[in-house]
Design a protein around this motif. Structure first.
Motif, short mmCIF file in Angstrom:
data_model
loop_
_atom_site.label_atom_id
_atom_site.label_comp_id
_atom_site.label_asym_id
_atom_site.label_seq_id
_atom_site.Cartn_x
_atom_site.Cartn_y
_atom_site.Cartn_z
N LEU A 10 32.38 50.02 34.13
CA LEU A 10 32.45 50.40 35.56
C LEU A 10 32.57 49.16 36.44
CD1 LEU A 10 29.67 53.16 35.46
CD2 LEU A 10 32.15 53.49 35.33
N GLY A 11 33.61 48.36 36.16
CA GLY A 11 33.90 47.20 37.00
C GLY A 11 34.68 47.65 38.23
N ILE A 12 35.45 46.74 38.79
CA ILE A 12 36.23 47.05 40.00
C ILE A 12 37.10 48.28 39.76
CG2 ILE A 12 38.10 46.24 41.50
CD1 ILE A 12 36.95 43.37 41.09
N MET A 13 37.82 48.29 38.66
CA MET A 13 38.74 49.39 38.37
C MET A 13 38.01 50.61 37.83
SD MET A 13 41.75 48.30 39.20
CE MET A 13 42.96 49.34 38.39
N ASN A 31 27.71 51.13 31.45
CA ASN A 31 28.18 49.80 31.83
C ASN A 31 27.16 48.77 31.38
OD1 ASN A 31 30.36 48.35 33.35
ND2 ASN A 31 28.58 47.53 34.42
N ARG A 32 27.67 47.63 30.89
CA ARG A 32 26.78 46.57 30.41
C ARG A 32 25.76 46.19 31.48
NH1 ARG A 32 29.46 40.83 29.13
NH2 ARG A 32 29.91 41.10 31.34
N THR A 33 26.22 45.98 32.71
CA THR A 33 25.31 45.68 33.82
C THR A 33 24.93 46.99 34.48
OG1 THR A 33 26.47 43.58 34.13
CG2 THR A 33 25.04 44.31 35.93
N ARG A 36 25.72 48.53 38.12
CA ARG A 36 27.04 49.06 38.50
C ARG A 36 27.19 50.55 38.19
NH1 ARG A 36 31.41 44.32 36.81
NH2 ARG A 36 32.37 44.24 38.86
N MET A 64 37.33 51.01 30.27
CA MET A 64 37.99 50.09 31.21
C MET A 64 37.19 48.79 31.25
SD MET A 64 40.51 49.37 32.91
CE MET A 64 41.62 49.54 34.28
N VAL A 65 37.46 47.92 30.27
CA VAL A 65 36.74 46.63 30.21
C VAL A 65 37.74 45.48 30.30
CG1 VAL A 65 34.73 47.55 28.98
CG2 VAL A 65 36.69 46.66 27.68
N SER A 66 37.20 44.23 30.34
CA SER A 66 38.01 43.07 30.72
C SER A 66 39.13 42.69 29.76
CB SER A 66 37.12 41.84 30.84
OG SER A 66 36.04 42.09 31.66
N THR A 96 43.47 46.24 30.01
CA THR A 96 44.66 45.49 29.59
C THR A 96 44.24 44.53 28.49
OG1 THR A 96 45.53 45.55 31.84
CG2 THR A 96 46.56 43.99 30.32
N GLY A 231 40.17 41.65 43.99
CA GLY A 231 40.71 42.96 43.70
C GLY A 231 41.18 42.85 42.25
N LYS A 239 44.50 35.86 31.95
CA LYS A 239 44.44 36.55 30.64
C LYS A 239 45.76 37.29 30.37
CE LYS A 239 42.87 40.50 30.98
NZ LYS A 239 43.12 41.90 31.12
P1 NAP Z 1 35.89 43.65 36.29
O1 NAP Z 1 35.55 44.14 37.65
O2 NAP Z 1 35.56 42.25 35.91
O3 NAP Z 1 35.24 44.66 35.22
C1 NAP Z 1 35.19 44.34 33.87
C2 NAP Z 1 34.38 45.38 33.13
O4 NAP Z 1 34.31 45.00 31.75
C3 NAP Z 1 32.93 45.50 33.63
O5 NAP Z 1 32.50 46.82 33.48
C4 NAP Z 1 32.20 44.57 32.65
O6 NAP Z 1 30.82 44.84 32.54
C5 NAP Z 1 32.90 44.94 31.36
N1 NAP Z 1 32.72 43.92 30.34
C6 NAP Z 1 33.21 42.66 30.35
N2 NAP Z 1 32.82 42.00 29.23
C7 NAP Z 1 32.06 42.87 28.51
C8 NAP Z 1 31.39 42.79 27.26
N3 NAP Z 1 31.42 41.67 26.52
N4 NAP Z 1 30.70 43.88 26.84
C9 NAP Z 1 30.69 45.01 27.58
N5 NAP Z 1 31.31 45.16 28.77
C10 NAP Z 1 31.99 44.10 29.23
O7 NAP Z 1 37.47 43.78 36.04
P2 NAP Z 1 38.50 44.90 36.54
O8 NAP Z 1 39.29 44.32 37.67
O9 NAP Z 1 37.83 46.21 36.70
O10 NAP Z 1 39.50 44.92 35.30
C11 NAP Z 1 39.25 45.68 34.14
C12 NAP Z 1 40.53 45.76 33.31
O11 NAP Z 1 41.56 46.38 34.09
C13 NAP Z 1 41.08 44.37 32.90
O12 NAP Z 1 41.62 44.46 31.60
C14 NAP Z 1 42.18 44.13 33.93
O13 NAP Z 1 43.17 43.24 33.46
C15 NAP Z 1 42.71 45.53 34.14
N6 NAP Z 1 43.38 45.79 35.42
C16 NAP Z 1 42.81 45.35 36.59
C17 NAP Z 1 43.45 45.62 37.79
C18 NAP Z 1 42.89 45.16 39.12
O14 NAP Z 1 43.62 45.18 40.13
N7 NAP Z 1 41.62 44.76 39.20
C19 NAP Z 1 44.66 46.36 37.79
C20 NAP Z 1 45.18 46.81 36.60
C21 NAP Z 1 44.53 46.53 35.40
P3 NAP Z 1 29.76 44.10 33.53
O15 NAP Z 1 29.73 44.91 34.79
O16 NAP Z 1 28.50 44.09 32.79
O17 NAP Z 1 30.30 42.70 33.78
#
Ligand code: NAP
Length: 287
Positions: A10-13, A31-33, A36, A64-66, A96, A231, A239
Motif C-alpha cells: 500500500l505505497g503511493i500506487m 503492508n510492511r509498514t 500505511r 503492488m510493491v517496489s 513493475t 508521485g 529501476k
Molecule cells: P512506493 O510508494 O515506494 O511503494 C512501494 C511499496 O512496496 C510499499 O508498499 C512498500 O512497503 C513495499 N515494499 C518495498 N520493499 C518491500 C519489501 N522488501 N518487503 C515488503 N514490501 C516492500 O512506490 P509506488 O510509487 O507505489 O510504486 C510501486 C510500484 O509501482 C513500483 O514497481 C513502481 O515502479 C510502479 N509504478 C509506479 C508509478 C507511480 O507513478 N508512482 C506508476 C506506475 C507504476 P513500505 O510501505 O513498508 O515501504
C-alpha cells in the motif's frame, strides 16, 4: 464468482488502487509498514500481519510493491503470498519488475495450481487515484478474463498483451520512452530558460506542439510549483531504466539513448535525490 479480494503493498500506487478496488467483497490488506494500512482499515478493510494471511483470505490477490527484491520478499517463504493461495486462485502483480522474475515466480505459482497475471500499470499516481490507469497484462486469457471486472475498478483500460512476462516487457518499453521524454523535457526547458525565454512563453508553446508529452507537462507543472514530493520516485524511474537496458542487453538490442539516460539519471540519483519525484531531475540542471 469471487468472494474475497486481497491487496499486498500500500505505497503511493497500491494505496490509491486498493481504495478504488474496495467494493462489495471483503478486502484483506497487508503492508510492511503498518501505518500505511490505516486509511484502508478505516474504510472497513481487514488488516493482516503477513502477505500469506492476505492471500489465504482471498481468491484474487493483488500485489503492488517496489521491485524484484520486494516481490520476492512478499511472494516466497512461509509468510509469503504463495504459501497462502488456494488452487485456482489468481495473483495479479501490478508492480513493475523484470520479465525474468515474473516468469520464475509465475512458473512456481503454476506448479501449485495458482494463476499469475503480470499486470503493470501506466498513468502515474494521479491515474491511480482517479482510476484512469491503463493496465497491460501478461498471462492466460482465462485468468485475465476473471480479473477484468476488478481491474476495471482501478483503471480505464486493460489490454492483454501476451503470455506471462509480456505485461512487464510492455511496461519496460513504455517507461523507457517515458524516461527519455522526461529527461528531454527537463533539458529543453532548462535550455529555454537559460536562453532568456519566459516560463509563460514556454508553457504556452511547448505543450501545444510536437514537443507535447505527459512527461513534459509534468516537468512544467513541477517547475512552476517547485514541489518535488514523490508521485513517481527517482528510485523507481532509475529501476525501470535499468530493467529496460538489461532487457535490451539480454536480447542483443541496441538502446543507446537508454544507456545514456541510465548513466545520466544514475548520477542524479547518486546526488541524494532518490526519494524525490523523478521531476527533481530538473534540479540537476539548476546546479
Ligand atoms: P512506493 O510508494 O515506494 O511503494 C512501494 C511499496 O512496496 C510499499 O508498499 C512498500 O512497503 C513495499 N515494499 C518495498 N520493499 C518491500 C519489501 N522488501 N518487503 C515488503 N514490501 C516492500 O512506490 P509506488 O510509487 O507505489 O510504486 C510501486 C510500484 O509501482 C513500483 O514497481 C513502481 O515502479 C510502479 N509504478 C509506479 C508509478 C507511480 O507513478 N508512482 C506508476 C506506475 C507504476 P513500505 O510501505 O513498508 O515501504
Amino acid at each position: 464468482m469471487v468472494q474475497a479480494l486481497g491487496f499486498v503493498g500500500l505505497g503511493i500506487m497500491g494505496q490509491a488502487m486498493a481504495k478504488n478496488l474496495y467494493g462489495d467483497e471483503p478486502l484483506t490488506v497487508y503492508n510492511r509498514t503498518r501505518e500505511r494500512t490505516r486509511a484502508l482499515q478505516e474504510m472497513g478493510a481487514m488488516v493482516v500481519d503477513t502477505p500469506r494471511q492476505a492471500a489465504s483470505a482471498s481468491q484474487i490477490c493483488f500485489i503492488m510493491v517496489s521491485n524484484d527484491e520486494a516481490l520476492r520478499q512478499v511472494i516466497l517463504g512461509e509468510d509469503g503470498v504463495l504459501a497462502g493461495m488456494s488452487q485456482g486462485s489468481i495473483v495479479v502483480d501490478h508492480s513493475t519488475v523484470s520479465p525474468a522474475i515474473t516468469k520464475e515466480l509465475g512458473g512456481l505459482a503454476k506448479t501449485r495450481g495458482v494463476f499469475w497475471c503480470d499486470a503493470p500499470v501506466t498513468g502515474g499516481d494521479v491515474g491511480a487515484q482517479n482510476a484512469t490507469l491503463t493496465v497491460m497484462a501478461g498471462g492466460e486469457a482465462l485468468a485475465i478474463e476473471r480479473i477484468g471486472p476488478y481491474v476495471a475498478r482501478m483503471s480505464q483500460r486493460l489490454v492483454h498483451v501476451g503470455a506471462l512476462g509480456q505485461g512487464q516487457t510492455m511496461k519496460l518499453v513504455s517507461n523507457l520512452i517515458g524516461g527519455l521524454n522526461l529527461m528531454a523535457a527537463a533539458e529543453g526547458l532548462s535550455l529555454g530558460l537559460a536562453a532568456g525565454l519566459s516560463v509563460e512563453a514556454l508553457e504556452a508553446v511547448l505543450p501545444n506542439g510536437t514537443a507535447a508529452s505527459f512527461e513534459l507537462q509534468k516537468i512544467l507543472d513541477r517547475h512552476r510549483s517547485q514541489d518535488f514530493a514523490p508521485g513517481f520516485s527517482v528510485e523507481n524511474r532509475y529501476k525501470d531504466l535499468d530493467l529496460a537496458v538489461e532487457l535490451a542487453r539480454q536480447l542483443g538490442q541496441l538502446v543507446p539513448l537508454g544507456e545514456t539516460a541510465l548513466d545520466v539519471f544514475g548520477r542524479h540519483r547518486a546526488r541524494g535525490y532518490s526519494k524525490l519525484d523523478e521531476s527533481s531531475y530538473l534540479k540537476g540542471w539548476e546546479r
